[in-house]
Structure formats: structure tokens, C-alpha cells
Design a protein around this motif. Sequence first.
Motif, short mmCIF file in Angstrom:
data_model
loop_
_atom_site.label_atom_id
_atom_site.label_comp_id
_atom_site.label_asym_id
_atom_site.label_seq_id
_atom_site.Cartn_x
_atom_site.Cartn_y
_atom_site.Cartn_z
N UNK A 96 11.56 2.38 -9.59
CA UNK A 96 10.76 2.66 -8.39
C UNK A 96 10.36 4.13 -8.30
N UNK A 97 10.73 4.94 -9.30
CA UNK A 97 10.48 6.38 -9.23
C UNK A 97 8.98 6.68 -9.35
N UNK A 98 8.55 7.82 -8.84
CA UNK A 98 7.12 8.16 -8.90
C UNK A 98 6.54 8.07 -10.31
N UNK A 158 0.88 -1.17 0.00
CA UNK A 158 0.00 0.00 0.00
C UNK A 158 0.91 1.21 0.00
N UNK A 159 0.80 2.02 -1.03
CA UNK A 159 1.75 3.13 -1.14
C UNK A 159 1.22 4.18 -2.10
N UNK A 160 2.00 5.24 -2.24
CA UNK A 160 1.61 6.34 -3.14
C UNK A 160 2.82 6.71 -3.98
N UNK A 161 2.59 6.90 -5.27
CA UNK A 161 3.70 7.15 -6.20
C UNK A 161 4.65 8.24 -5.70
N UNK A 162 4.08 9.38 -5.23
CA UNK A 162 4.91 10.53 -4.90
C UNK A 162 5.36 10.58 -3.45
N UNK A 163 5.16 9.51 -2.71
CA UNK A 163 5.62 9.48 -1.31
C UNK A 163 7.05 8.93 -1.27
N UNK A 167 0.69 -3.79 -6.36
CA UNK A 167 0.74 -2.35 -6.08
C UNK A 167 -0.66 -1.87 -5.72
N UNK A 168 -0.83 -1.42 -4.48
CA UNK A 168 -2.13 -0.85 -4.09
C UNK A 168 -1.93 0.63 -3.84
N UNK A 169 -2.53 1.44 -4.67
CA UNK A 169 -2.34 2.89 -4.54
C UNK A 169 -3.24 3.47 -3.44
N UNK A 170 -2.63 4.29 -2.61
CA UNK A 170 -3.37 5.05 -1.60
C UNK A 170 -3.09 6.52 -1.94
N UNK A 171 -4.05 7.17 -2.55
CA UNK A 171 -3.80 8.52 -3.05
C UNK A 171 -3.87 9.55 -1.91
N UNK A 172 -2.70 10.01 -1.50
CA UNK A 172 -2.63 10.94 -0.37
C UNK A 172 -3.24 12.29 -0.75
#
Length: 216
Positions: free
Chosen positions: A206-208, A10-15, A34-39
Amino acid sequence: MNSSPKLVLYNFSHSSCSWRVRFALNLKGLDYEYKAVNLAKGEQFRTEFEQLNPLRYVPVLVDGDVVVSDSLAILLYLEEKYPQRALLPDDPRRKALNLQVASIVCSSIQPLHMLALVKRIEEKVGPEEGLLWAQSSIEKGFFALEQLVKDFATRFATGEALYMADVFLAPQIATVVMRFNIDMSNFPILSRVYESYKTVPEFRASSPEAQPDAGS
Ligand SMILES: N[C@@H](CCC(=O)N[C@@H](CS)C(=O)NCC(=O)O)C(=O)O
């Protein structure tokens, strides 16, 4: 047949905290869902996510019935459970150095410039104060890191091989250059190793921008 369940991140591209874990998973050659959590949309406050991490921060790694939040804890878990492509050297001195760099990035730099804090400072103290606070916190940390690694850094922060220090430093440098306009010429060692990171395929992957939720 491999019966282990697939890892879920669980993560966010730009974190930047998420980026550390994506980088480590790539280095270890571990496939993950990949589970997106949009901050930006506040998805960290959804009940389903809060059940995984009551602190409501990404990243969170799920490995079967094991749930681990906090990038440093996740890295240490991965290191023990999936020892391939070691991210900590055997030599106790270099190992301590790697842990020290990782800990400084995740406890004495990143929390001082996280967006919620910067926004709060802008609201309560003044519109320019958020950026100034972030820049001074980052520079203080970077000056300390330069001193810390100066006798060890060659191609990477603690020598010729990529280790945990690099897994934390690479996304940290990339993020603050993009977001906080940090003048890296004040940090010659960090600048040099950052140039090396840019050539590492696992870091680039692994970049955003390379993530499925990059545009969201
Ligand atoms: N120490 C934690 C920090 C996690 C953290 O600060 N995550 C940020 C993104 S880099 C977050 O989820 N922020 C959401 C928010 O502020 O609401 C770690 O290293 O994982």
C-alpha cells in the motif's frame, strides 16, 4: 458469481490518509479499482471529484451507490460491511484504544501538518516556520501516542495483532519520517512498531511507491 460491484478508491499515492485505506483494503483482502486524484496537479478541485467529496480531500471510497469520504469513516464502514480480518478487537478497552489512536492521528496530528497549511504558514509567517510548526505538532502527538500505547504495545501498537491503530500509525510514521525529518529516536515504542510494519506485505503493497500514480 459475485454480483457486488467492485470497490473504487479515489486517492493519491503520496497521501497518508489514502495510504491508511489502501492498507486496510489489503488487510481485508478486498480488491478495488484505483482512481488517482493527483493532488500535486490540483485534481481534487475538478468538478467530478467535488461531486464525490465537497470538501475536496482524498480518500473517497465508492461501494456501489454508497460514497464515503474521510479515512476514519471509510475504515468504520469497511469494518461493518466487510468484517473479515477484523481491524477492531472485541475487548472494549483495546477497541477504545484503537479508536483513540486512529482519531488522534487523523484529527490531532495530520491536519496540523497538511501541506496546504504548512505552505500557508511559510507564506504568511516565514519560510522556516512551516517546517517548525509541523515538527512541533507531530512531536506533541507522538509523545502522547507513546504514553497511550506503552502498556499495550508489543509487536504492534496495541498488541500482537495488527488493528486499526496500526493502520493509521504506519503511514503516519512513514510519511513524517520522509517528509518532515522527524527524529524517531525520541519515540522508542513508535520506532519499534514501525520496524514491524515494514515487514507486513499488505503495508508494503500500500506504500506510495507501489501505486500506479507513484511517479506522477
Ligand atoms: N480527515 C480526512 C483528511 C483528508 C485529507 O486531509 N486529505 C489530504 C491528503 S492526506 C488532501 O486531500 N489534501 C488536499 C488538499 O489539501 O487540497 C481523512 O482522514 O480522510
